[in-house]
Write a protein that holds these residues in place. Sequence first.
Motif, PDB file in Angstrom:
ATOM      1  N   ASN A 127       0.835  -1.207   0.000  1.00  0.00           N
ATOM      2  CA  ASN A 127       0.000   0.000   0.000  1.00  0.00           C
ATOM      3  C   ASN A 127       0.870   1.258   0.000  1.00  0.00           C
ATOM      4  OD1 ASN A 127       0.856   0.322   2.754  1.00  0.00           O
ATOM      5  ND2 ASN A 127      -0.710  -1.157   3.350  1.00  0.00           N
ATOM      6  N   ALA A 128       0.201   2.398  -0.121  1.00  0.00           N
ATOM      7  CA  ALA A 128       0.910   3.680  -0.205  1.00  0.00           C
ATOM      8  C   ALA A 128       1.658   3.989   1.089  1.00  0.00           C
ATOM      9  CB  ALA A 128      -0.075   4.806  -0.516  1.00  0.00           C
ATOM     10  N   TYR A 129       1.148   3.480   2.202  1.00  0.00           N
ATOM     11  CA  TYR A 129       1.843   3.685   3.479  1.00  0.00           C
ATOM     12  C   TYR A 129       3.224   3.028   3.441  1.00  0.00           C
ATOM     13  CZ  TYR A 129       3.310   2.787   8.258  1.00  0.00           C
ATOM     14  OH  TYR A 129       4.051   2.674   9.402  1.00  0.00           O
ATOM     15  N   GLU A 130       3.252   1.745   3.114  1.00  0.00           N
ATOM     16  CA  GLU A 130       4.532   1.020   3.072  1.00  0.00           C
ATOM     17  C   GLU A 130       5.483   1.652   2.063  1.00  0.00           C
ATOM     18  OE1 GLU A 130       3.030  -3.472   4.297  1.00  0.00           O
ATOM     19  OE2 GLU A 130       3.879  -3.124   2.319  1.00  0.00           O
ATOM     20  N   ALA A 131       4.937   2.006   0.902  1.00  0.00           N
ATOM     21  CA  ALA A 131       5.782   2.596  -0.142  1.00  0.00           C
ATOM     22  C   ALA A 131       6.401   3.904   0.349  1.00  0.00           C
ATOM     23  CB  ALA A 131       4.962   2.823  -1.410  1.00  0.00           C
ATOM     24  N   SER A 132       5.604   4.708   1.061  1.00  0.00           N
ATOM     25  CA  SER A 132       6.114   5.991   1.538  1.00  0.00           C
ATOM     26  C   SER A 132       7.187   5.791   2.597  1.00  0.00           C
ATOM     27  CB  SER A 132       4.975   6.863   2.085  1.00  0.00           C
ATOM     28  OG  SER A 132       4.479   6.351   3.310  1.00  0.00           O
ATOM     29  N   LYS A 133       7.003   4.794   3.461  1.00  0.00           N
ATOM     30  CA  LYS A 133       7.996   4.558   4.508  1.00  0.00           C
ATOM     31  C   LYS A 133       9.294   4.008   3.919  1.00  0.00           C
ATOM     32  CE  LYS A 133       7.266   5.174   8.548  1.00  0.00           C
ATOM     33  NZ  LYS A 133       7.549   6.415   9.319  1.00  0.00           N
ATOM     34  N   LEU A 134       9.192   3.271   2.821  1.00  0.00           N
ATOM     35  CA  LEU A 134      10.412   2.794   2.150  1.00  0.00           C
ATOM     36  C   LEU A 134      11.163   3.975   1.536  1.00  0.00           C
ATOM     37  CD1 LEU A 134      12.335   0.593   1.113  1.00  0.00           C
ATOM     38  CD2 LEU A 134      10.827   0.286  -0.847  1.00  0.00           C
ATOM     39  N   ARG A 135      10.415   4.875   0.887  1.00  0.00           N
ATOM     40  CA  ARG A 135      11.066   6.053   0.297  1.00  0.00           C
ATOM     41  C   ARG A 135      11.717   6.917   1.388  1.00  0.00           C
ATOM     42  NH1 ARG A 135       6.334   6.187  -2.744  1.00  0.00           N
ATOM     43  NH2 ARG A 135       5.547   8.148  -1.902  1.00  0.00           N
ATOM     44  N   ALA A 136      11.014   7.060   2.521  1.00  0.00           N
ATOM     45  CA  ALA A 136      11.544   7.887   3.611  1.00  0.00           C
ATOM     46  C   ALA A 136      12.835   7.279   4.163  1.00  0.00           C
ATOM     47  CB  ALA A 136      10.498   8.026   4.720  1.00  0.00           C
ATOM     48  N   GLU A 137      12.821   5.984   4.399  1.00  0.00           N
ATOM     49  CA  GLU A 137      14.015   5.350   4.970  1.00  0.00           C
ATOM     50  C   GLU A 137      15.175   5.406   3.982  1.00  0.00           C
ATOM     51  OE1 GLU A 137      13.160   1.727   7.276  1.00  0.00           O
ATOM     52  OE2 GLU A 137      15.289   1.187   7.071  1.00  0.00           O
ATOM     53  N   THR A 138      14.857   5.315   2.706  1.00  0.00           N
ATOM     54  CA  THR A 138      15.891   5.424   1.677  1.00  0.00           C
ATOM     55  C   THR A 138      16.532   6.815   1.702  1.00  0.00           C
ATOM     56  OG1 THR A 138      14.670   3.831   0.330  1.00  0.00           O
ATOM     57  CG2 THR A 138      16.339   5.140  -0.804  1.00  0.00           C
ATOM     58  N   LEU A 139      15.712   7.848   1.926  1.00  0.00           N
ATOM     59  CA  LEU A 139      16.246   9.216   2.054  1.00  0.00           C
ATOM     60  C   LEU A 139      17.220   9.310   3.233  1.00  0.00           C
ATOM     61  CD1 LEU A 139      13.135  11.579   1.588  1.00  0.00           C
ATOM     62  CD2 LEU A 139      14.972  11.143  -0.057  1.00  0.00           C
ATOM     63  N   VAL A 140      16.844   8.664   4.341  1.00  0.00           N
ATOM     64  CA  VAL A 140      17.688   8.693   5.541  1.00  0.00           C
ATOM     65  C   VAL A 140      19.037   8.035   5.236  1.00  0.00           C
ATOM     66  CG1 VAL A 140      17.902   7.813   7.907  1.00  0.00           C
ATOM     67  CG2 VAL A 140      15.717   8.764   7.126  1.00  0.00           C
ATOM     68  N   HIS A 141      19.000   6.914   4.524  1.00  0.00           N
ATOM     69  CA  HIS A 141      20.240   6.229   4.148  1.00  0.00           C
ATOM     70  C   HIS A 141      21.102   7.111   3.251  1.00  0.00           C
ATOM     71  CE1 HIS A 141      19.860   1.830   5.348  1.00  0.00           C
ATOM     72  NE2 HIS A 141      18.851   2.454   5.922  1.00  0.00           N
ATOM     73  N   LYS A 142      20.456   7.741   2.266  1.00  0.00           N
ATOM     74  CA  LYS A 142      21.211   8.571   1.311  1.00  0.00           C
ATOM     75  C   LYS A 142      21.881   9.746   2.006  1.00  0.00           C
ATOM     76  CE  LYS A 142      18.979   7.556  -3.087  1.00  0.00           C
ATOM     77  NZ  LYS A 142      17.718   7.805  -3.828  1.00  0.00           N
ATOM     78  N   ALA A 143      21.195  10.307   3.004  1.00  0.00           N
ATOM     79  CA  ALA A 143      21.728  11.493   3.685  1.00  0.00           C
ATOM     80  C   ALA A 143      23.000  11.165   4.464  1.00  0.00           C
ATOM     81  CB  ALA A 143      20.672  12.085   4.618  1.00  0.00           C
ATOM     82  N   ARG A 144      23.225   9.878   4.730  1.00  0.00           N
ATOM     83  CA  ARG A 144      24.459   9.506   5.435  1.00  0.00           C
ATOM     84  C   ARG A 144      25.679   9.880   4.604  1.00  0.00           C
ATOM     85  NH1 ARG A 144      22.240   3.628   7.575  1.00  0.00           N
ATOM     86  NH2 ARG A 144      21.018   4.526   9.286  1.00  0.00           N
ATOM     87  N   ALA A 145      25.487   9.812   3.282  1.00  0.00           N
ATOM     88  CA  ALA A 145      26.605  10.121   2.390  1.00  0.00           C
ATOM     89  C   ALA A 145      27.045  11.570   2.540  1.00  0.00           C
ATOM     90  CB  ALA A 145      26.206   9.838   0.949  1.00  0.00           C
ATOM     91  N   ASP A 146      26.073  12.470   2.828  1.00  0.00           N
ATOM     92  CA  ASP A 146      26.531  13.843   3.039  1.00  0.00           C
ATOM     93  C   ASP A 146      26.534  14.230   4.514  1.00  0.00           C
ATOM     94  OD1 ASP A 146      23.831  14.132   1.095  1.00  0.00           O
ATOM     95  OD2 ASP A 146      23.643  15.019   3.103  1.00  0.00           O
ATOM     96  N   GLY A 147      26.819  13.237   5.330  1.00  0.00           N
ATOM     97  CA  GLY A 147      27.219  13.546   6.700  1.00  0.00           C
ATOM     98  C   GLY A 147      26.146  13.550   7.777  1.00  0.00           C
ATOM     99  N   VAL A 148      24.880  13.222   7.445  1.00  0.00           N
ATOM    100  CA  VAL A 148      23.870  13.166   8.511  1.00  0.00           C
ATOM    101  C   VAL A 148      23.928  11.777   9.150  1.00  0.00           C
ATOM    102  CG1 VAL A 148      21.425  13.346   9.093  1.00  0.00           C
ATOM    103  CG2 VAL A 148      22.375  14.806   7.307  1.00  0.00           C
ATOM    104  N   ARG A 149      24.389  11.741  10.394  1.00  0.00           N
ATOM    105  CA  ARG A 149      24.454  10.452  11.089  1.00  0.00           C
ATOM    106  C   ARG A 149      23.040  10.050  11.514  1.00  0.00           C
ATOM    107  NH1 ARG A 149      28.484   9.199  15.541  1.00  0.00           N
ATOM    108  NH2 ARG A 149      27.256  10.707  16.731  1.00  0.00           N
ATOM    109  N   SER A 150      22.728   8.759  11.337  1.00  0.00           N
ATOM    110  CA  SER A 150      21.364   8.341  11.679  1.00  0.00           C
ATOM    111  C   SER A 150      21.318   6.886  12.104  1.00  0.00           C
ATOM    112  CB  SER A 150      20.440   8.541  10.469  1.00  0.00           C
ATOM    113  OG  SER A 150      20.891   7.771   9.381  1.00  0.00           O
ATOM    114  N   ALA A 151      20.252   6.573  12.843  1.00  0.00           N
ATOM    115  CA  ALA A 151      19.911   5.191  13.173  1.00  0.00           C
ATOM    116  C   ALA A 151      18.427   5.042  12.888  1.00  0.00           C
ATOM    117  CB  ALA A 151      20.196   4.896  14.642  1.00  0.00           C
ATOM    118  N   VAL A 152      18.001   3.832  12.560  1.00  0.00           N
ATOM    119  CA  VAL A 152      16.593   3.611  12.224  1.00  0.00           C
ATOM    120  C   VAL A 152      15.997   2.603  13.211  1.00  0.00           C
ATOM    121  CG1 VAL A 152      15.006   2.746  10.451  1.00  0.00           C
ATOM    122  CG2 VAL A 152      17.022   4.077   9.771  1.00  0.00           C
ATOM    123  N   VAL A 153      14.814   2.930  13.734  1.00  0.00           N
ATOM    124  CA  VAL A 153      14.070   1.961  14.549  1.00  0.00           C
ATOM    125  C   VAL A 153      12.821   1.583  13.777  1.00  0.00           C
ATOM    126  CG1 VAL A 153      12.868   1.526  16.734  1.00  0.00           C
ATOM    127  CG2 VAL A 153      14.929   2.955  16.709  1.00  0.00           C
TER     128      VAL A 153
END
Lengths: 377, 95
Positions: A150-176
């Motif tokens: 569903n659109a919920y799952e798809a949106s959360k996948l896109r969001a988590e992917t953004l978080v991963h990508k931002a690591r490349a430009d220095g935003v440290r993150s962890a995901v729960v």
Amino acid sequence: MRRRLRVLVTGAAGLVGAEVTARLAAAGHEVTALVHRTPVLVGNDGTPLEAAGVRCLTADVTRPRLGLSEADHEALAGGIDRIVHCAAITDFGRPEEDYQRVNVDGTAHVLELARAGGADLVHVGTAYVCGERDGLILETELDEGQRLANAYEASKLRAETLVHKARADGVRSAVVRPSIVVGDEHTGVVRDYKNIYVVLKLTTEGKVRSIPGQYEARLDLVPVDYVADVITQVTERFDEAAGRTFHAVGAPLTLRDFSDVMAEYPSFQVPRFVPPTSFDLGRLPREERVYYERVVALYESYFRRRMAFDASNTAQLVARPAPGGGQDFLRRLIDHCLESGYLGAPLPGVADVLARLDLTGADVSGPAANDANGAGR
Amino acid sequence: MTSHPNPPCPTEDATRSTVYAIVGAMAPMTGVELADETTLVADLAYDSLRLIELTLALEQGFGLPELPQEETAMVTTLGDIVRMVAAARRQEAAR
């Protein structure tokens, strides 16, 4: 010795956000609770949060700079060490653009704040970014080309992917990644009855009597207090958690478990799970069809899945043991629903109300309501 | 679609009393005095499921086709419902 942290919690009025805010404040941290509309924070047990060290800030994650002025945004960014990003739409059946605005754009705006202030990010995702994958789901896996339900799952996948990508430009993150968040592990208490609770209500009241699904399918329910504990620990021990993902999940229950436990309650109807191939929407009585189309259909994919979530990272970092209990936990959740009156005291049905008001048109009565898809008892 | 409670080309006022009756009878919280400003969630304790049932009751009670979710999602007060149903009835009558 723990350092006093300055933490921003987004979605602080939500079920998980309020509990995280309460824990961080109780541990002596300085919390900025970001809220959209609700200016009063209420804990899961319904009591208002009056913790010292919590400052409420009204903002809107869907807007650039969270809807703050440039100066306010800069001041906020400069005054926080960590961000816990809980803000999200978690209910199903909303228009696609709502999920994009809140879950995806919201995450992008929070990442901008983290980048501007050099703050670390704890992103709250969902275990169900795994979509319709089967088998053991690892914390290290994200985009495996899975089909999303569903659109919920798809949106959360896109969001988590953004978080991963931002690591490349220095935003440290962890995901729960919590699974399906439900009531307290020991008391069953929950503040909001959403998602699985709605399905429980429709089925136990006999409004939905058959569901396409498999008795071997598994639903993973996780207590809200455990989820809040995991997020809090990941936030406090961020240096160990950085760059990693933590499943905050419970003991999975099969639909057979659900069916067996529901049958223990004399006042409950028990739904039948019928093989998806032999389920025929057209054979449902009109009212049941509407409940099916508007509510149950949103969850249908979950009644077929048999995944299991590995939680090795969480077991390693978090002191509290993973919740167990299986059927006992489900009984506790149901018992609380009965005590609170959410279940067990059905309100009058639509047809009854209309009949009482003398508004029964020809369109009100559907086909005989006694044997939909062989669910008759 | 037979036995409508009101004649065709209905006005807001004609719709109002029936809307009030349905919303009041469906409400989880009883004994609340109803006005256009009364809110469904805060005053009448509607939750998401009961709101779906209310939509059903309005559709069936007024003999309307399915009310679009974009419209029902915007509703917060009794007055909002009166306006939504009146508009839907005008649309039905014009068909």
